[in-house]
Enzyme design. Structure first.
Site, PDB file in Angstrom:
ATOM      1  N   LYS A 115       6.459  46.382  50.029  1.00  0.00           N
ATOM      2  CA  LYS A 115       7.676  45.647  50.364  1.00  0.00           C
ATOM      3  C   LYS A 115       7.640  44.311  49.638  1.00  0.00           C
ATOM      4  O   LYS A 115       6.744  43.493  49.874  1.00  0.00           O
ATOM      5  CB  LYS A 115       7.762  45.440  51.879  1.00  0.00           C
ATOM      6  N   LYS A 147      10.274  49.191  48.847  1.00  0.00           N
ATOM      7  CA  LYS A 147      11.462  48.449  49.273  1.00  0.00           C
ATOM      8  C   LYS A 147      11.499  47.086  48.610  1.00  0.00           C
ATOM      9  O   LYS A 147      10.470  46.415  48.608  1.00  0.00           O
ATOM     10  CB  LYS A 147      11.372  48.298  50.792  1.00  0.00           C
TER      11      LYS A 147
HETATM   12  C1  PBG Z   1      11.894  43.011  58.574  1.00  0.00           C
HETATM   13  C2  PBG Z   1      12.875  43.709  57.729  1.00  0.00           C
HETATM   14  C3  PBG Z   1      13.712  43.154  56.763  1.00  0.00           C
HETATM   15  C4  PBG Z   1      14.477  44.201  56.255  1.00  0.00           C
HETATM   16  C5  PBG Z   1      14.086  45.358  56.916  1.00  0.00           C
HETATM   17  N1  PBG Z   1      13.073  45.033  57.796  1.00  0.00           N
HETATM   18  C6  PBG Z   1      13.942  41.748  56.397  1.00  0.00           C
HETATM   19  C7  PBG Z   1      12.963  40.969  55.640  1.00  0.00           C
HETATM   20  O1  PBG Z   1      11.882  41.430  55.291  1.00  0.00           O
HETATM   21  O2  PBG Z   1      13.272  39.799  55.404  1.00  0.00           O
HETATM   22  C8  PBG Z   1      15.523  44.065  55.203  1.00  0.00           C
HETATM   23  C9  PBG Z   1      16.433  45.212  55.048  1.00  0.00           C
HETATM   24  C10 PBG Z   1      17.619  44.939  54.197  1.00  0.00           C
HETATM   25  O3  PBG Z   1      17.712  43.910  53.507  1.00  0.00           O
HETATM   26  O4  PBG Z   1      18.508  45.804  54.206  1.00  0.00           O
HETATM   27  N2  PBG Z   1      12.139  43.227  59.939  1.00  0.00           N
END
Ligand code: PBG
Length: 324
Positions: free
Chosen positions: A197, A249
């Site tokens: 991520k 992601k």
């Molecule tokens: C964290 C989380 C995030 C997203 C999914 N889970 C936000 C982040 O890491 O700041 C982002 C998903 C998206 O942008 O569609 N709980």
């Protein structure tokens, strides 16, 4: 007379031939819809930067998951937006916290038809907006956060979540949660590791979607966008720690990482087409600058082609209708 030695265009001559030689197929069952549910509202609230996406009330959530099941998609990923937040994110593991309440309701509504999934991270529940708890100097404390994640995991498993989406990027989170699930007898609860991520700009609209309280950034825990090998390493570690599925992601800026992870692990690999990817296409389409449906299907196909077995996408239900 000279002529081409090879004629690859033969394979593109008609819709029927193209269909027959197509390498990548999109089917509704491979799509997962992320959904937001907000505590204390009675009508769904639109999210300005994500046209077509809402913060659900409990009632509208129940209706929307029934629609998602009818559309034949693979699952839903639930995010909670609590009315109150604190430094520890106490709402996350409270059985009466919004995400756990919503999970029970969704499982009761569609539990046999969809894989009901829950985001496992503290950021929606903390008053500072970080994915973990902070130490005295204000830094995210990895190991103290693991204790909170374990409590959250057990609360979600007890609420009936089929799959925990570990999106916090703390070291050792998969191992800690797998161990706790086994100890408590939750041997069938799936773990999705958001293994690779990346920290970056594409989560912007999501921050509005969950009323994020974050002021800084997540660069001490999410990956540096410049690093591909590190993403593969994170995926391998998550598999070793017991993840059933790993994810990359965002999706489109990281297709190389997705392909590399898919080649490196022997578990399913998913991708998350995040809020910023959604917003870009919607904004361009609203201006008439891009063919909306074409761009959506092409982006999903590209993500599948790069190696994703399934895709989290805010277009899941709409795309499923096109694909049937
Ligand atoms: C964290 C989380 C995030 C997203 C999914 N889970 C936000 C982040 O890491 O700041 C982002 C998903 C998206 O942008 O569609 N709980």
């Amino acid at each position: 007379m000279s002529f081409p030695a090879h004629r690859p265009r033969r394979l593109r001559q008609s819709p029927a031939v193209r269909r027959l030689v197509r390498e990548t197929h999109l089917v509704p069952a491979q799509l997962v819809l992320p959904m937001f549910v907000r505590e204390g509202i009675t009508e769904p609230l639109p999210i300005g930067s994500m046209p077509g996406v809402v913060q659900h009330s409990m009632d509208s959530l129940r209706r929307a998951v029934a629609d998602a099941a009818a559309a034949g998609i693979g699952g839903v990923m639930l995010f909670g937006v609590p009315a109150e937040r604190d430094a520890l994110g106490s709402g996350a593991d409270d059985p009466d916290g919004i995400l756990n309440v919503a999970t029970r309701a969704v499982v009761a509504e569609v539990g046999d038809a969809l894989v009901v999934q829950t985001d496992l991270c503290l950021d929606e529940f903390t008053d500072h907006g970080h994915c973990g708890v902070l130490n005295a100097s204000g830094a995210v404390d990895n190991d103290a956060t693991l204790e909170r994640y374990v409590a959250m995991a057990l609360a979600q498993a007890r609420a009936g979540s089929h799959l925990l989406g570990l999106s916090g990027m703390m070291d050792g989170q998969v191992a800690a949660i797998r161990d706790a699930l086994e100890t408590e007898g939750f041997v069938d609860t799936l773990i999705l590791g958001y293994a690779a991520k990346y920290a970056g700009a594409f989560y912007g609209p999501f921050r509005e979607a969950v009323d994020s309280q974050l002021t800084g950034d997540r660069r001490t825990y999410q990956l540096d966008p410049a690093n591909g090998r590190e993403g593969v390493r994170e995926a391998l570690l998550d598999v070793e720690e017991g993840a059933d599925i790993v994810m990359v992601k965002p999706a489109m800026p990281y297709l190389d990482v997705l392909a590399e992870v898919a080649a490196s692990v022997d578990v399913p690999v998913w991708a998350y087409q995040v809020s910023g990817e959604y917003a870009m296409v919607e904004a361009a389409a609203a201006h008439g600058w891009i063919d909306r449906r074409g761009a959506i299907l092409e982006s999903l196909t590209g993500i599948r082609r790069a190696g994703a077995g399934a895709i989290l996408t805010y277009w899941a239900v709409e795309a499923a209708a096109w694909l049937r």
